[in-house]
Motif scaffolding. Structure first.
Motif, PDB file in Angstrom:
ATOM      1  N   THR A  87       0.822  -1.206   0.000  1.00 42.49           N
ATOM      2  CA  THR A  87       0.000   0.000   0.000  1.00 42.49           C
ATOM      3  C   THR A  87       0.856   1.256   0.000  1.00 42.49           C
ATOM      4  O   THR A  87       0.549   2.243  -0.688  1.00 42.49           O
ATOM      5  CB  THR A  87      -0.934   0.011   1.222  1.00 42.49           C
ATOM      6  OG1 THR A  87      -1.753  -1.158   1.202  1.00 42.49           O
ATOM      7  CG2 THR A  87      -1.818   1.245   1.228  1.00 42.49           C
ATOM      8  N   ALA A  88       1.942   1.240   0.763  1.00 40.80           N
ATOM      9  CA  ALA A  88       2.826   2.408   0.831  1.00 40.80           C
ATOM     10  C   ALA A  88       3.389   2.746  -0.542  1.00 40.80           C
ATOM     11  O   ALA A  88       3.435   3.925  -0.934  1.00 40.80           O
ATOM     12  CB  ALA A  88       3.963   2.144   1.812  1.00 40.80           C
ATOM     13  N   ASP A  89       3.814   1.729  -1.281  1.00 38.54           N
ATOM     14  CA  ASP A  89       4.347   1.962  -2.629  1.00 38.54           C
ATOM     15  C   ASP A  89       3.293   2.599  -3.524  1.00 38.54           C
ATOM     16  O   ASP A  89       3.581   3.542  -4.276  1.00 38.54           O
ATOM     17  CB  ASP A  89       4.824   0.644  -3.243  1.00 38.54           C
ATOM     18  CG  ASP A  89       6.067   0.091  -2.565  1.00 38.54           C
ATOM     19  OD1 ASP A  89       6.773   0.876  -1.896  1.00 38.54           O
ATOM     20  OD2 ASP A  89       6.332  -1.119  -2.695  1.00 38.54           O
ATOM     21  N   TRP A  90       2.073   2.096  -3.453  1.00 39.03           N
ATOM     22  CA  TRP A  90       1.001   2.627  -4.297  1.00 39.03           C
ATOM     23  C   TRP A  90       0.632   4.052  -3.895  1.00 39.03           C
ATOM     24  O   TRP A  90       0.446   4.922  -4.766  1.00 39.03           O
ATOM     25  CB  TRP A  90      -0.218   1.710  -4.206  1.00 39.03           C
ATOM     26  CG  TRP A  90      -1.367   2.168  -5.044  1.00 39.03           C
ATOM     27  CD1 TRP A  90      -1.524   2.023  -6.397  1.00 39.03           C
ATOM     28  CD2 TRP A  90      -2.535   2.862  -4.583  1.00 39.03           C
ATOM     29  NE1 TRP A  90      -2.708   2.580  -6.804  1.00 39.03           N
ATOM     30  CE2 TRP A  90      -3.356   3.100  -5.710  1.00 39.03           C
ATOM     31  CE3 TRP A  90      -2.972   3.288  -3.329  1.00 39.03           C
ATOM     32  CZ2 TRP A  90      -4.579   3.754  -5.614  1.00 39.03           C
ATOM     33  CZ3 TRP A  90      -4.186   3.942  -3.234  1.00 39.03           C
ATOM     34  CH2 TRP A  90      -4.979   4.169  -4.365  1.00 39.03           C
ATOM     35  N   LEU A  91       0.532   4.320  -2.604  1.00 35.94           N
ATOM     36  CA  LEU A  91       0.185   5.670  -2.145  1.00 35.94           C
ATOM     37  C   LEU A  91       1.221   6.695  -2.588  1.00 35.94           C
ATOM     38  O   LEU A  91       0.879   7.800  -3.035  1.00 35.94           O
ATOM     39  CB  LEU A  91       0.060   5.682  -0.619  1.00 35.94           C
ATOM     40  CG  LEU A  91      -1.148   4.972   0.008  1.00 35.94           C
ATOM     41  CD1 LEU A  91      -1.005   4.929   1.516  1.00 35.94           C
ATOM     42  CD2 LEU A  91      -2.458   5.667  -0.378  1.00 35.94           C
ATOM     43  N   ARG A  92       2.486   6.347  -2.453  1.00 37.95           N
ATOM     44  CA  ARG A  92       3.556   7.268  -2.859  1.00 37.95           C
ATOM     45  C   ARG A  92       3.547   7.482  -4.363  1.00 37.95           C
ATOM     46  O   ARG A  92       3.802   8.590  -4.851  1.00 37.95           O
ATOM     47  CB  ARG A  92       4.902   6.732  -2.387  1.00 37.95           C
ATOM     48  CG  ARG A  92       5.079   6.855  -0.861  1.00 37.95           C
ATOM     49  CD  ARG A  92       6.206   6.019  -0.336  1.00 37.95           C
ATOM     50  NE  ARG A  92       6.321   6.125   1.123  1.00 37.95           N
ATOM     51  CZ  ARG A  92       6.850   5.203   1.909  1.00 37.95           C
ATOM     52  NH1 ARG A  92       7.328   4.071   1.380  1.00 37.95           N
ATOM     53  NH2 ARG A  92       6.900   5.374   3.213  1.00 37.95           N
TER      54      ARG A  92
END
Length: 212
Positions: free
Chosen positions: A128-133
């Motif tokens: 999720t962190a990769d996608w949000l960034r």
């Protein structure tokens, strides 16, 4: 009759270990009841600030009933611009998601992204962190089972502390939180989740100590 010094030392050590085991068991049991009591029984009430608050994205963690439908309903209500489903596997759940997304107005399917790499809560956080960034998002609504929420929030806090996370717990009809100790399936689920929460809390505390 006098007790041999070596045997006496052994008995003293055994009593100490037994006392520590009993105290540890009582502490663990008390923590388990606290954990179970802290689980929200219902989602945020409609119309409440927590329920109506908008975020950049809605994130659904797969693995339990009601999560995907809740995420789709929140997206259809305009609570966020996009929906990210983390931990997707090829199966009925995904087919249902894609089928239902076409039933909502406004071509909602274009606003849904599926993540296939996560196979654990830690993996969910990193995926999720990769996608949000990549999207440039700074806030999200986290949709997962109510008993899973406390650990999930800790994992996300460790990976993306800069992102504002709004919890949106989903209650499963198969998890009986009232008098949970009378339901073997629920009791086993809560004990497993509580043990995982303890490990996650220790990791979180250790990271904070290292950072300070």
């Amino acid at each position: 009759m006098a007790v041999h010094p070596r045997r006496a030392r052994f008995l003293r050590a055994f009593r100490r270990l037994l006392l520590l085991a009993v105290l540890g068991g009582l502490l663990w049991t008390g923590g388990l009841f606290w954990f179970a009591a802290s689980i929200p029984r219902t989602p945020p009430p409609p119309g409440s600030a927590e329920a109506t608050r908008g975020t950049d994205a809605i994130v659904v963690l797969t693995g339990g009933s009601g999560r995907l439908s809740t995420g789709l309903e929140l997206l259809a209500d305009g609570r966020a611009r996009k929906l990210f489903v983390s931990g997707v596997y090829e199966g009925l759940e995904v087919q249902e998601l894609l089928k239902r997304s076409r039933q909502f107005p406004g071509e909602m399917e274009c606003c849904i992204t599926l993540g296939y790499s996560a196979d654990s809560t830690i993996g969910n956080a990193y995926e999720t962190a990769d996608w949000l960034r990549e999207q440039g998002f700074t806030s999200m609504r986290l949709v997962t089972a109510n008993y899973h929420m406390m650990r999930s929030l800790l994992e996300f806090r460790m990976v993306i502390p800069e992102v504002d996370v709004v919890p949106h717990p989903v209650a499963s009809p198969n998890v009986h939180l009232n008098d949970w100790w009378l339901w073997p399936g629920t009791a086993n689920l809560l004990m497993t989740e509580y043990n995982k929460y303890i490990v996650t809390r220790l990791r979180y505390t250790l990271e904070k100590l290292i950072e300070s």
